[in-house]
Enzyme design. Structure first.
Site, PDB file in Angstrom:
ATOM      1  N   LYS A 138       0.841  -1.185   0.000  1.00  0.00           N
ATOM      2  CA  LYS A 138       0.000   0.000   0.000  1.00  0.00           C
ATOM      3  C   LYS A 138       0.878   1.236   0.000  1.00  0.00           C
ATOM      4  O   LYS A 138       1.996   1.134   0.503  1.00  0.00           O
ATOM      5  CB  LYS A 138      -0.972   0.031   1.181  1.00  0.00           C
ATOM      6  N   TYR A 223      -4.460   4.084   6.311  1.00  0.00           N
ATOM      7  CA  TYR A 223      -5.029   3.137   7.283  1.00  0.00           C
ATOM      8  C   TYR A 223      -6.375   3.630   7.801  1.00  0.00           C
ATOM      9  O   TYR A 223      -7.294   2.839   8.030  1.00  0.00           O
ATOM     10  CB  TYR A 223      -4.060   2.906   8.455  1.00  0.00           C
TER      11      TYR A 223
HETATM   12  P1  NDP Z   1      12.494   1.100   2.425  1.00  0.00           P
HETATM   13  O1  NDP Z   1      13.094   2.390   1.965  1.00  0.00           O
HETATM   14  O2  NDP Z   1      12.976   0.539   3.716  1.00  0.00           O
HETATM   15  O3  NDP Z   1      12.720  -0.019   1.316  1.00  0.00           O
HETATM   16  C1  NDP Z   1      12.354   0.187  -0.020  1.00  0.00           C
HETATM   17  C2  NDP Z   1      13.251  -0.659  -0.921  1.00  0.00           C
HETATM   18  O4  NDP Z   1      12.829  -0.475  -2.261  1.00  0.00           O
HETATM   19  C3  NDP Z   1      14.714  -0.252  -0.902  1.00  0.00           C
HETATM   20  O5  NDP Z   1      15.446  -0.834   0.141  1.00  0.00           O
HETATM   21  C4  NDP Z   1      15.186  -0.740  -2.256  1.00  0.00           C
HETATM   22  O6  NDP Z   1      15.497  -2.119  -2.174  1.00  0.00           O
HETATM   23  C5  NDP Z   1      13.943  -0.634  -3.140  1.00  0.00           C
HETATM   24  N1  NDP Z   1      14.009   0.505  -4.074  1.00  0.00           N
HETATM   25  C6  NDP Z   1      13.892   0.411  -5.408  1.00  0.00           C
HETATM   26  N2  NDP Z   1      14.007   1.606  -5.979  1.00  0.00           N
HETATM   27  C7  NDP Z   1      14.213   2.495  -4.996  1.00  0.00           C
HETATM   28  C8  NDP Z   1      14.403   3.908  -4.968  1.00  0.00           C
HETATM   29  N3  NDP Z   1      14.401   4.647  -6.097  1.00  0.00           N
HETATM   30  N4  NDP Z   1      14.579   4.509  -3.775  1.00  0.00           N
HETATM   31  C9  NDP Z   1      14.576   3.783  -2.633  1.00  0.00           C
HETATM   32  N5  NDP Z   1      14.390   2.445  -2.603  1.00  0.00           N
HETATM   33  C10 NDP Z   1      14.220   1.804  -3.772  1.00  0.00           C
HETATM   34  O7  NDP Z   1      10.923   1.320   2.458  1.00  0.00           O
HETATM   35  P2  NDP Z   1       9.846   0.433   3.217  1.00  0.00           P
HETATM   36  O8  NDP Z   1      10.251  -0.986   3.166  1.00  0.00           O
HETATM   37  O9  NDP Z   1       9.562   1.021   4.529  1.00  0.00           O
HETATM   38  O10 NDP Z   1       8.535   0.675   2.315  1.00  0.00           O
HETATM   39  C11 NDP Z   1       8.366   0.035   1.060  1.00  0.00           C
HETATM   40  C12 NDP Z   1       6.876  -0.060   0.727  1.00  0.00           C
HETATM   41  O11 NDP Z   1       6.219  -0.820   1.712  1.00  0.00           O
HETATM   42  C13 NDP Z   1       6.144   1.281   0.666  1.00  0.00           C
HETATM   43  O12 NDP Z   1       5.210   1.266  -0.389  1.00  0.00           O
HETATM   44  C14 NDP Z   1       5.425   1.362   2.001  1.00  0.00           C
HETATM   45  O13 NDP Z   1       4.244   2.121   1.949  1.00  0.00           O
HETATM   46  C15 NDP Z   1       5.130  -0.099   2.251  1.00  0.00           C
HETATM   47  N6  NDP Z   1       5.042  -0.412   3.692  1.00  0.00           N
HETATM   48  C16 NDP Z   1       3.971  -1.114   4.136  1.00  0.00           C
HETATM   49  C17 NDP Z   1       3.843  -1.438   5.454  1.00  0.00           C
HETATM   50  C18 NDP Z   1       2.691  -2.249   5.934  1.00  0.00           C
HETATM   51  O14 NDP Z   1       2.536  -2.415   7.143  1.00  0.00           O
HETATM   52  N7  NDP Z   1       1.869  -2.790   5.050  1.00  0.00           N
HETATM   53  C19 NDP Z   1       4.832  -1.006   6.444  1.00  0.00           C
HETATM   54  C20 NDP Z   1       5.967  -0.312   5.866  1.00  0.00           C
HETATM   55  C21 NDP Z   1       6.039  -0.027   4.524  1.00  0.00           C
HETATM   56  P3  NDP Z   1      16.651  -2.772  -3.053  1.00  0.00           P
HETATM   57  O15 NDP Z   1      17.925  -2.131  -2.560  1.00  0.00           O
HETATM   58  O16 NDP Z   1      16.557  -4.202  -2.717  1.00  0.00           O
HETATM   59  O17 NDP Z   1      16.368  -2.469  -4.480  1.00  0.00           O
END
Ligand code: NDP
Length: 372
Positions: A138, A223
């Site tokens: 989301k 949420y």
């Molecule tokens: P993070 O920044 O921790 O991780 C995102 C990952 O996406 C990065 O580590 C990277 O992984 C990849 N990525 C690819 N392109 C990019 C870019 N241009 N900039 C940054 N990262 C990039 O974010 P979150 O994990 O916190 O959030 C990710 C998604 O999950 C969001 O959409 C958020 O809304 C959702 N979310 C949902 C939650 C829930 O409870 N349902 C809780 C937290 C987040 P890599 O290095 O492997 O490419």
């Protein structure tokens, strides 16, 4: 899905208590210990190995019906670490340039997209074209139009599109929904949703309009938007909203700091909600009906969720949200199970339509009519 695996479901019965158990109890334990899961397994590749991706991967280690088998990442060192930690074979590892080749990989059924928000749509469409089921985090997209494109692409490719609405499987939440459906609150009159936290690092993607598509509303306010719908049990017909911004340096144009919004439902019930990146630990739902109430705080965090109703405390046991979600998604994708609250692309488009209307109401100061 093609390989069938046996998962022993063990239950813990400390040896010390065995002498005190009846013959029937012992038989039940033995029976449970040898119970095997012999159904289909959803084989998942996670895309975006960040903070939430890691949480999902860890939770999936306890799944019965879903298994982490692959990764898609832009960071080679993370791929190496995940391969070692989760036993992922080299042939199931991809980056953002070559993941279309996943279409030739019969060992992956679905891709779970856990990247920054603006990447969900383009990557989902590529995953669908590769013939794999799509699970998106989301918000599913940046607006309803994009969301509809994703729904259409997945339909065309004949793959399922699900969204990581983990609260739709949370036991206390489901109990409140059951009570509401059974009329235990009477006619629903009012919902309050408070969703927020104080955001730190100003350079993170969550404060970058291009990657996040907005601010608190896309991230945490969603949420309360989604919660209002499953708690009240109706679709809103109007929206009003007001934005407050006291720090325009940190919260740039198009990145909301705090938004208050109100929703009106066909029955006359109303919702009053707050979405913010500026207050700590705001996580509360309150539902009021003619015969009773439900109050949940925390209401959407990783848990345990706490809550009570006019009938007393909610006591359903906590289960790791992401483990339950992935097992349930396996059933939904592989066996066509219908969840109690939908988690499909159409459901997410409804939230996006409401958020589009919230932003429009903030911009225009007008009451926006909705048709979902
Ligand atoms: P993070 O920044 O921790 O991780 C995102 C990952 O996406 C990065 O580590 C990277 O992984 C990849 N990525 C690819 N392109 C990019 C870019 N241009 N900039 C940054 N990262 C990039 O974010 P979150 O994990 O916190 O959030 C990710 C998604 O999950 C969001 O959409 C958020 O809304 C959702 N979310 C949902 C939650 C829930 O409870 N349902 C809780 C937290 C987040 P890599 O290095 O492997 O490419």
């Amino acid at each position: 899905m093609k390989s069938r695996r046996h998962f022993l479901q063990t239950i813990a019965a400390p040896l010390a208590v065995l002498p005190f158990l009846s013959k029937k109890d012992l038989e039940e334990i033995t029976d449970n210990r040898s119970k095997r899961y012999d159904g289909p397994i959803l084989r998942v590749a996670i895309m975006g190995l960040g903070s939430y991706g890691t949480r999902v991967a860890d939770a999936m280690q306890s799944c019965t019906k879903a298994k982490l088998v692959g990764v898609i990442s832009g960071t080679p060192s993370k791929i190496t670490n995940w391969q070692a930690k989760y036993n992922i074979p080299e042939k199931n590892c991809y980056n953002y340039e070559n993941f279309d080749n996943i279409k030739n990989n019969p060992d992956i059924d679905a891709v779970y997209i856990i990247t920054p928000n603006s990447l969900h749509k383009p990557y989902a469409i590529r995953v669908a074209k590769a013939g794999k089921h799509v699970i998106s985090e989301k918000p599913m997209a940046l607006n309803a139009r994009e969301g509809e494109e994703m729904v259409a692409a997945c339909k065309k490719a004949n793959v399922k599109l699900l969204v990581g609405y983990r609260m739709h499987f949370e036991p206390k939440t489901l109990e409140v929904i059951r009570m509401r459906k059974d009329g235990e609150f009477g006619k629903i009159l009012f919902f309050q949703g408070l969703s927020g936290f104080r955001i730190g690092d100003p350079t993170q993607w969550r404060l970058n309009k291009q990657l996040a598509g907005g601010g608190s509303m896309m991230d945490i306010g969603i949420y309360s938007v989604n919660g209002a719908r499953y708690m009240v049990g109706e679709e809103p017909v109007w929206v009003t909203a007001q934005e407050t911004k006291t720090d325009p340096v940190k919260f740039k144009e198009g990145v909301d700091q705090t938004i208050q919004f109100q929703l009106g439902f066909p029955s006359g019930a109303v919702a009053s909600c707050l979405s913010t990146y500026d207050m700590n630990g705001l996580d509360k739902f309150y539902l009021n009906g003619e015969k009773g109430f439900a109050e949940m705080q925390p209401s959407t965090g990783y848990g345990p969720i706490m809550g009570r109703t006019h009938k007393g405390e909610l006591t359903q046991p906590h289960k790791t949200h992401q483990t339950v979600q992935m097992d349930e998604m396996s059933d939904i994708i592989l066996t066509g199970k219908q969840p109690i609250v939908p988690i499909d692309g159409e459901e997410a488009v409804k939230d996006l339509k409401i958020m589009d209307a919230i932003f429009e109401a903030c911009r225009t100061g007008k009451k926006i009519t909705l048709e979902l």
